[in-house]
Design a protein around this motif. Structure first.
Motif, PDB file in Angstrom:
ATOM      1  N   GLY A 214       1.193  -1.789   0.370  1.00 64.13           N
ATOM      2  CA  GLY A 214      -0.166   0.092   0.224  1.00 64.13           C
ATOM      3  C   GLY A 214       0.853   1.298  -0.249  1.00 64.13           C
ATOM      4  O   GLY A 214       0.190   2.202   0.761  1.00 64.13           O
ATOM      5  N   GLN A 215       2.133   1.151  -0.586  1.00 60.37           N
ATOM      6  CA  GLN A 215       3.422   1.912  -0.450  1.00 60.37           C
ATOM      7  C   GLN A 215       3.768   2.396  -1.314  1.00 60.37           C
ATOM      8  O   GLN A 215       4.379   1.305  -1.767  1.00 60.37           O
ATOM      9  CB  GLN A 215       4.245   2.434   1.064  1.00 60.37           C
ATOM     10  N   SER A 216       4.372   3.738  -1.904  1.00 62.03           N
ATOM     11  CA  SER A 216       4.501   3.991  -3.242  1.00 62.03           C
ATOM     12  C   SER A 216       6.207   4.384  -2.454  1.00 62.03           C
ATOM     13  O   SER A 216       6.603   5.204  -1.530  1.00 62.03           O
ATOM     14  CB  SER A 216       3.801   4.768  -4.177  1.00 62.03           C
ATOM     15  N   HIS A 217       7.427   3.882  -2.954  1.00 60.51           N
ATOM     16  CA  HIS A 217       8.532   4.611  -3.437  1.00 60.51           C
ATOM     17  C   HIS A 217       9.353   5.099  -4.837  1.00 60.51           C
ATOM     18  O   HIS A 217       8.903   4.276  -5.966  1.00 60.51           O
ATOM     19  CB  HIS A 217       9.633   3.701  -2.776  1.00 60.51           C
ATOM     20  N   ALA A 218       9.821   6.142  -5.094  1.00 59.32           N
ATOM     21  CA  ALA A 218       9.630   6.298  -6.387  1.00 59.32           C
ATOM     22  C   ALA A 218      11.257   6.563  -6.439  1.00 59.32           C
ATOM     23  O   ALA A 218      11.965   7.397  -5.723  1.00 59.32           O
ATOM     24  CB  ALA A 218       8.854   7.832  -6.974  1.00 59.32           C
TER      25      ALA A 218
ATOM     26  N   PRO B 105      13.905   8.409  -3.070  1.00 57.53           N
ATOM     27  CA  PRO B 105      13.035   8.480  -2.300  1.00 57.53           C
ATOM     28  C   PRO B 105      12.691  10.049  -2.296  1.00 57.53           C
ATOM     29  O   PRO B 105      12.071  10.525  -2.245  1.00 57.53           O
ATOM     30  CB  PRO B 105      11.673   7.596  -1.723  1.00 57.53           C
ATOM     31  N   ASP B 106      13.808   9.750  -0.992  1.00 60.02           N
ATOM     32  CA  ASP B 106      14.142  11.249   0.129  1.00 60.02           C
ATOM     33  C   ASP B 106      14.456  12.165  -0.895  1.00 60.02           C
ATOM     34  O   ASP B 106      14.853  13.316  -0.554  1.00 60.02           O
ATOM     35  CB  ASP B 106      14.597  10.927   0.916  1.00 60.02           C
ATOM     36  N   SER B 107      15.241  11.874  -2.503  1.00 62.10           N
ATOM     37  CA  SER B 107      15.828  12.887  -3.102  1.00 62.10           C
ATOM     38  C   SER B 107      17.529  12.616  -3.670  1.00 62.10           C
ATOM     39  O   SER B 107      18.004  14.174  -3.739  1.00 62.10           O
ATOM     40  CB  SER B 107      15.272  14.699  -3.279  1.00 62.10           C
ATOM     41  N   ALA B 108      17.922  12.177  -2.566  1.00 61.74           N
ATOM     42  CA  ALA B 108      19.642  12.002  -1.810  1.00 61.74           C
ATOM     43  C   ALA B 108      19.368  10.693  -3.144  1.00 61.74           C
ATOM     44  O   ALA B 108      19.149   9.490  -3.566  1.00 61.74           O
ATOM     45  CB  ALA B 108      19.431  11.891  -0.011  1.00 61.74           C
TER      46      ALA B 108
ATOM     47  N   PRO C 137      -2.313  -9.000  -6.503  1.00 63.58           N
ATOM     48  CA  PRO C 137      -0.494  -8.863  -6.564  1.00 63.58           C
ATOM     49  C   PRO C 137       0.334  -8.385  -5.286  1.00 63.58           C
ATOM     50  O   PRO C 137      -0.041  -7.503  -4.812  1.00 63.58           O
ATOM     51  CB  PRO C 137       0.035  -7.363  -8.035  1.00 63.58           C
ATOM     52  N   ALA C 138       1.473  -9.357  -5.138  1.00 61.42           N
ATOM     53  CA  ALA C 138       2.249  -8.645  -4.218  1.00 61.42           C
ATOM     54  C   ALA C 138       2.831  -7.094  -4.243  1.00 61.42           C
ATOM     55  O   ALA C 138       3.142  -6.509  -2.940  1.00 61.42           O
ATOM     56  CB  ALA C 138       3.404  -9.189  -3.831  1.00 61.42           C
ATOM     57  N   GLY C 139       2.917  -6.536  -5.212  1.00 60.43           N
ATOM     58  CA  GLY C 139       3.620  -5.187  -5.555  1.00 60.43           C
ATOM     59  C   GLY C 139       2.835  -5.383  -7.501  1.00 60.43           C
ATOM     60  O   GLY C 139       3.034  -5.405  -7.873  1.00 60.43           O
ATOM     61  N   ARG C 140       3.277  -3.667  -7.377  1.00 61.78           N
ATOM     62  CA  ARG C 140       3.375  -2.751  -8.218  1.00 61.78           C
ATOM     63  C   ARG C 140       4.403  -2.229  -9.377  1.00 61.78           C
ATOM     64  O   ARG C 140       5.086  -1.394  -8.321  1.00 61.78           O
ATOM     65  CB  ARG C 140       1.860  -2.195  -8.683  1.00 61.78           C
ATOM     66  N   LEU C 141       4.903  -2.704 -10.497  1.00 58.40           N
ATOM     67  CA  LEU C 141       5.929  -1.447 -10.793  1.00 58.40           C
ATOM     68  C   LEU C 141       6.334  -0.791 -11.598  1.00 58.40           C
ATOM     69  O   LEU C 141       5.744  -1.046 -12.814  1.00 58.40           O
ATOM     70  CB  LEU C 141       7.070  -2.610 -10.786  1.00 58.40           C
ATOM     71  N   ILE C 142       6.680   0.409 -11.983  1.00 56.96           N
ATOM     72  CA  ILE C 142       6.658   1.263 -13.008  1.00 56.96           C
ATOM     73  C   ILE C 142       7.799   1.352 -13.346  1.00 56.96           C
ATOM     74  O   ILE C 142       8.388   2.042 -12.751  1.00 56.96           O
ATOM     75  CB  ILE C 142       5.625   2.582 -13.224  1.00 56.96           C
TER      76      ILE C 142
END
Length: 435
Positions: free
Chosen positions: A326-330, A341-344, A378-383
């Motif tokens: 349920g959490q997204s990380h870019a 995700p923290d732009s570091a 699904p266990a997860g999604r990825l783009i």
């Protein structure tokens, strides 16, 4: 140094310095003379070009006139000497000239000459413009000046000078105003249907920059198949007949194989293919074509299929987004490397994990035949994406399901079939998530 020789050197240097000063300070007698026409105005019609509804070109040395009309739903049409689709590129070159090309004031040394002396009575050619609302303009073009760079012209009775390139856009043979492209608006095509008179057909759809088989099954086209699509849409006729097809031949052609192109708001347009001829719904002339341009429609579906789940190159991928629990990380890649995700900027081990994950996702080869798509969430999604904003339209979207035994199953978002991976995607994704 010998005193006499030293004096000679000094005098020589002084003469050179004086000559350089004189050359720099004197007016340049051999510089190009200022343009006698003065500053140029831009555009014969300027912004009013958008209001042009029709063009009529009279070429006195030829027996026919050329009449072109803008039609809102079908672009430009030729009304004379044939009723046919006009070459929009040819018309656009004319409109661009009318809008942007400089119009120069008349030469002072020609003002005392008569129109006959200037080749304006009779003119080399005449163009009539019909504008929206019924207004009109007339352009007469005459003789070139000695340099050949400009021509004398009359626009609504006023003498002007037109550049030779702007004169040249009008001087085409009538046949060169006709559209030799087989398919209208190829850049607007978003769906292609192949409907053979016998046997099974198929449908292709464009998603972003890529083409997919949409029916009777769904899959991504291979790079070679995408090349076939591009070649089909760019097909051109070697020549365009001047006699319209008669009713008997039209009925025969309309019973042949059919291609339908969907063009968004412009609607669908059908074409019949028989032998080496194509007849379009909006034309009365069957066009001779090269059958090699039509390899796409004669290919087996399996030969069109991409071997990869996503037709992507790892080096093109500049962003990745994962959704787990349920959490997204870019993650985004810039010149220094991958940023979290923290732009570091990530540490080298995390950089390597992300790059390896992207390479593995781009290299997924779906099984043939595929496995049924699992019913559960699904266990997860990825783009993975070619843009800094993770977007499936500029890349691909993947869903995966873990299993108690064996590697995870994965499927492209929305696909009906899944494939067993040859690497543990779930572990790879969790290895890059923030701790």
């Amino acid at each position: 140094m010998n005193p006499a020789r030293l004096l000679l050197v000094v005098l020589l240097l002084g003469a050179l310095a004086g000559g350089a000063w004189w050359l720099a300070e004197r007016p340049p007698s051999d510089a190009p003379a200022p343009d006698p026409a003065g500053p140029a105005a831009v555009g014969l019609l300027g912004s009013a070009t958008d209001q042009v509804e029709s063009l009529v070109i009279h070429l006195p040395q030829r027996p026919t006139i050329i009449r072109l009309r803008r039609e809102a739903d079908r672009g430009w049409r030729m009304l004379e000497p044939w009723l046919d689709r006009a070459d929009n590129a040819a018309v656009e070159s004319v409109l661009r000239s009318l809008r942007l090309s400089p119009v120069h004031p008349f030469r002072d040394d020609w003002r005392g000459h008569s129109d006959a002396d200037l080749g304006l009575d009779p003119p080399s050619f005449v163009v009539e413009f019909e504008m929206a609302g019924g207004a009109g303009h007339t352009l007469l073009v005459g003789a070139p000046e000695p340099t050949g760079q400009r021509h004398a012209a009359l626009f609504d009775g006023q003498r002007i000078m037109l550049g030779v390139a702007d004169v040249g856009v009008w001087e085409r043979e009538a046949t060169h105003w006709r559209d030799s492209a087989v398919f209208a608006d190829p850049a607007a095509v978003s769906r292609i249907e192949w409907l053979p008179a016998s046997g099974d057909g198929f449908a292709l759809e464009r998603t972003g920059r890529r083409w997919r088989m949409a029916a009777p099954e769904q899959f991504l086209l291979s790079p070679s198949a995408e090349g076939m699509v591009a070649r089909l849409l760019r097909a051109r006729a070697g020549l365009i007949p001047e006699e319209v097809v008669d009713d008997a031949v039209r009925r025969e052609l309309e019973g042949a194989d059919r291609i339908v192109l969907h063009r968004g708001e412009r609607g669908a347009l059908g074409y019949w293919l028989k032998g080496a001829y194509v007849l379009a719904e909006d034309r009365s002339y069957p066009l001779p074509v090269l059958l090699d341009d039509f390899r796409l429609v004669f290919s087996r579906r399996e030969d069109l299929r991409s071997p990869f789940l996503f037709d992507l190159i790892p080096g093109e991928i500049v962003s990745l987004e994962v959704e787990v629990g349920g959490q997204s990380h870019a993650f985004r890649r810039r010149a220094p490397g991958w940023f979290g995700p923290d732009s570091a900027l990530l540490e080298p081990p995390a950089q390597n994990l992300l790059s390896e994950l992207v390479e593995r996702v781009c290299a997924i080869r779906p099984q043939r035949p595929g496995l049924p798509r699992p019913e559960g969430e699904p266990a997860g999604r990825l783009i993975v994406s070619r843009s800094q904003q993770p977007n499936a339209r500029s890349g691909g979207e993947l869903e995966w399901w873990t299993r108690d035994q064996g590697m995870p199953l994965a499927a492209a978002a929305g696909a009906a079939e899944a494939t067993e991976l040859d690497f543990n995607l779930d572990a790879g994704v969790r290895g890059i998530l923030p701790r």
